[in-house]
Design a protein around this motif. Structure first.
Motif, PDB file in Angstrom:
ATOM      1  N   PRO A  29      45.440  55.858  92.762  1.00  0.00           N
ATOM      2  CA  PRO A  29      45.911  54.962  91.723  1.00  0.00           C
ATOM      3  C   PRO A  29      45.731  53.657  91.357  1.00  0.00           C
ATOM      4  N   PHE A  30      45.111  53.055  90.299  1.00  0.00           N
ATOM      5  CA  PHE A  30      45.225  52.092  90.318  1.00  0.00           C
ATOM      6  C   PHE A  30      45.593  51.958  88.343  1.00  0.00           C
ATOM      7  N   ARG A  31      45.531  50.380  88.338  1.00  0.00           N
ATOM      8  CA  ARG A  31      46.077  50.086  87.226  1.00  0.00           C
ATOM      9  C   ARG A  31      44.620  49.427  85.909  1.00  0.00           C
ATOM     10  N   CYS A  32      44.789  50.346  84.588  1.00  0.00           N
ATOM     11  CA  CYS A  32      43.618  49.352  84.084  1.00  0.00           C
ATOM     12  C   CYS A  32      43.724  49.372  82.752  1.00  0.00           C
ATOM     13  N   LEU A  33      43.114  48.158  82.301  1.00  0.00           N
ATOM     14  CA  LEU A  33      43.617  48.057  80.599  1.00  0.00           C
ATOM     15  C   LEU A  33      41.997  48.242  79.875  1.00  0.00           C
ATOM     16  N   VAL A  34      42.090  48.974  78.882  1.00  0.00           N
ATOM     17  CA  VAL A  34      41.520  49.392  78.020  1.00  0.00           C
ATOM     18  C   VAL A  34      41.721  48.940  76.646  1.00  0.00           C
ATOM     19  N   HIS A  35      40.563  47.280  76.129  1.00  0.00           N
ATOM     20  CA  HIS A  35      40.715  47.339  75.217  1.00  0.00           C
ATOM     21  C   HIS A  35      39.362  47.963  74.221  1.00  0.00           C
ATOM     22  N   GLY A  36      39.560  47.955  72.618  1.00  0.00           N
ATOM     23  CA  GLY A  36      38.163  48.268  71.772  1.00  0.00           C
ATOM     24  C   GLY A  36      39.105  48.278  70.520  1.00  0.00           C
ATOM     25  N   ALA A  37      38.576  48.500  69.380  1.00  0.00           N
ATOM     26  CA  ALA A  37      38.414  48.434  68.095  1.00  0.00           C
ATOM     27  C   ALA A  37      39.343  49.697  68.164  1.00  0.00           C
ATOM     28  N   PRO A  38      40.082  49.744  67.006  1.00  0.00           N
ATOM     29  CA  PRO A  38      40.643  51.194  66.581  1.00  0.00           C
ATOM     30  C   PRO A  38      40.031  52.426  65.704  1.00  0.00           C
ATOM     31  N   GLY A  39      40.075  53.185  66.535  1.00  0.00           N
ATOM     32  CA  GLY A  39      38.933  54.577  66.487  1.00  0.00           C
ATOM     33  C   GLY A  39      37.938  54.929  67.636  1.00  0.00           C
ATOM     34  N   THR A  40      37.455  53.761  68.859  1.00  0.00           N
ATOM     35  CA  THR A  40      36.992  53.632  69.934  1.00  0.00           C
ATOM     36  C   THR A  40      37.082  54.839  71.535  1.00  0.00           C
ATOM     37  N   ARG A  41      38.099  55.450  70.815  1.00  0.00           N
ATOM     38  CA  ARG A  41      37.830  56.871  72.135  1.00  0.00           C
ATOM     39  C   ARG A  41      38.920  56.363  72.761  1.00  0.00           C
ATOM     40  N   LYS A  42      39.753  55.410  72.507  1.00  0.00           N
ATOM     41  CA  LYS A  42      40.800  55.076  73.952  1.00  0.00           C
ATOM     42  C   LYS A  42      41.634  56.033  74.134  1.00  0.00           C
ATOM     43  N   THR A  43      42.634  56.892  73.312  1.00  0.00           N
ATOM     44  CA  THR A  43      43.474  57.864  72.957  1.00  0.00           C
ATOM     45  C   THR A  43      42.548  59.127  73.830  1.00  0.00           C
ATOM     46  N   THR A  44      41.813  59.552  73.834  1.00  0.00           N
ATOM     47  CA  THR A  44      40.444  60.670  74.204  1.00  0.00           C
ATOM     48  C   THR A  44      40.628  59.875  75.478  1.00  0.00           C
ATOM     49  N   LEU A  45      40.715  58.903  75.674  1.00  0.00           N
ATOM     50  CA  LEU A  45      40.359  58.846  77.173  1.00  0.00           C
ATOM     51  C   LEU A  45      41.247  58.777  77.786  1.00  0.00           C
ATOM     52  N   PHE A  46      42.508  58.466  77.723  1.00  0.00           N
ATOM     53  CA  PHE A  46      43.409  58.544  78.239  1.00  0.00           C
ATOM     54  C   PHE A  46      43.852  60.048  78.361  1.00  0.00           C
ATOM     55  N   GLY A  47      44.149  60.874  77.301  1.00  0.00           N
ATOM     56  CA  GLY A  47      43.401  61.246  77.623  1.00  0.00           C
ATOM     57  C   GLY A  47      43.671  62.562  78.802  1.00  0.00           C
ATOM     58  N   THR A  48      42.456  61.878  79.751  1.00  0.00           N
ATOM     59  CA  THR A  48      41.876  62.780  80.353  1.00  0.00           C
ATOM     60  C   THR A  48      42.541  62.878  81.564  1.00  0.00           C
ATOM     61  N   TRP A  49      43.250  61.243  81.861  1.00  0.00           N
ATOM     62  CA  TRP A  49      44.123  61.118  83.170  1.00  0.00           C
ATOM     63  C   TRP A  49      44.921  62.149  83.754  1.00  0.00           C
ATOM     64  N   PRO A  50      44.890  62.020  85.000  1.00  0.00           N
ATOM     65  CA  PRO A  50      46.314  63.290  85.671  1.00  0.00           C
ATOM     66  C   PRO A  50      47.452  63.146  85.524  1.00  0.00           C
ATOM     67  N   LYS A  51      48.103  64.960  85.460  1.00  0.00           N
ATOM     68  CA  LYS A  51      49.408  65.048  84.763  1.00  0.00           C
ATOM     69  C   LYS A  51      49.847  65.804  86.139  1.00  0.00           C
ATOM     70  N   PRO A  52      51.007  65.209  85.873  1.00  0.00           N
ATOM     71  CA  PRO A  52      52.019  65.210  84.270  1.00  0.00           C
ATOM     72  C   PRO A  52      51.698  63.900  83.868  1.00  0.00           C
ATOM     73  N   MET A  53      52.074  63.374  82.624  1.00  0.00           N
ATOM     74  CA  MET A  53      51.941  61.357  81.955  1.00  0.00           C
ATOM     75  C   MET A  53      52.820  61.486  81.298  1.00  0.00           C
ATOM     76  N   VAL A  54      53.568  59.950  81.350  1.00  0.00           N
ATOM     77  CA  VAL A  54      54.588  59.881  80.085  1.00  0.00           C
ATOM     78  C   VAL A  54      53.600  58.912  79.388  1.00  0.00           C
ATOM     79  N   VAL A  55      53.461  59.072  78.131  1.00  0.00           N
ATOM     80  CA  VAL A  55      52.851  57.997  77.482  1.00  0.00           C
ATOM     81  C   VAL A  55      53.803  57.389  76.297  1.00  0.00           C
ATOM     82  N   PHE A  56      54.000  56.184  76.650  1.00  0.00           N
ATOM     83  CA  PHE A  56      55.427  55.048  75.469  1.00  0.00           C
ATOM     84  C   PHE A  56      54.348  54.814  74.573  1.00  0.00           C
ATOM     85  N   ASP A  57      54.317  55.728  73.100  1.00  0.00           N
ATOM     86  CA  ASP A  57      54.244  55.604  72.433  1.00  0.00           C
ATOM     87  C   ASP A  57      54.371  54.760  71.334  1.00  0.00           C
TER      88      ASP A  57
END
Length: 259
Positions: A29-57
């Motif tokens: 595992p590593f640490r990643c920072l993903v930035h971009g304008a709203p609507g550029t599918r950042k949420t869609t991307l982290f949804g593909t990450w290994p699970k179980p997952m905790v999202v601090f929303d």
């Protein structure tokens, strides 16, 4: 290693671990920072990450996760950055929740979505701690407290996580340095001292945007500097972008970098 001192040849031992046989392990595992304008599918991307997952929303824009087949393995903790009166309460609850998730051996991925809105809580918390109303404009001293908090958080509460993926999203904006004449696009958080340091706290910094490709709109992840946008990778060595990115596609790109 041999060296000569005062005419005599001696053997010198250098402490540490040799990197002679070190290789990138894509399963680590590593640490990643993903930035971009709203609507550029950042949420869609982290949804593909290994699970179980905790999202601090903090953004409260998780609809892309609703139809995932493994959504039962995504645990969401929601906070309210815009509830001014509860800023300190929400910030302290986040710190408590983060520490508990860190200790949970079943959790594979921890997501902060996103740090731009978390930043609102951090700043308001210190405004309240200074004895002022939460809506009061932050002072230089408040931003100093903010910078120290982030330094501590990323050094002792994020960087020491070795058994989990850490995925942090951020909105991005164009920053102009009038003195140096430099224009760049980087993650949005407030203050002057810490924002330029934020990317250095991560092993991977990626930038997302939407592009037209093959007659359709696709999400694109850049892991090398793209125009004015900050992006860098310690593991990928390809052309610098991935179309419709996912965890599996990124792991494939990392494997290529090992060859």
């Amino acid at each position: 290693m041999n060296y000569t001192m005062y005419g005599e040849k001696e053997k010198m031992t250098i402490p540490g671990t040799s990197l002679k046989d070190a290789k990138i392990d894509p399963s680590q595992p590593f640490r990643c920072l993903v930035h971009g304008a709203p609507g550029t599918r950042k949420t869609t991307l982290f949804g593909t990450w290994p699970k179980p997952m905790v999202v601090f929303d903090f953004d409260q824009k998780l609809k892309p996760l609703y139809n995932l087949p493994d959504k039962e393995n995504i645990h969401v903790l929601t906070y309210s950055p815009m509830d001014v009166g509860k800023s300190s309460q929400e910030y302290l609850r986040f710190i408590k929740d983060w520490n508990e998730a860190k200790k949970n051996p079943e959790i594979k991925t921890m997501v902060i979505d996103g740090i731009t809105m978390l930043d609102i809580l951090v700043v308001r918390h210190f405004v309240i701690m200074s004895g002022k109303e939460p809506s009061t404009k932050p002072t230089i001293a408040i931003y100093g407290e903010q910078a120290e908090t982030y330094n501590y958080f990323f050094k002792y509460m994020v960087n020491d996580i070795s058994d989990k993926w850490v995925f942090v999203t951020a909105h991005s904006d164009i920053i102009i340095d009038e003195k140096l004449g430099v224009v760049e696009q980087r993650p949005i958080i407030t203050g002057k001292k810490f924002p330029p340091k934020l990317p250095a706290m991560f092993e991977e910094v990626w930038f997302t945007e939407l592009e037209e490709f093959g007659g359709e709109t696709v999400g694109v992840l850049y892991y090398k500097k793209h125009r004015r946008a900050i992006a860098t990778s310690t593991t990928m060595q390809g052309e610098g972008k991935i179309i419709n990115p996912s965890f599996d596609k990124i792991m494939e790109e990392i494997k290529k970098g090992r060859k």
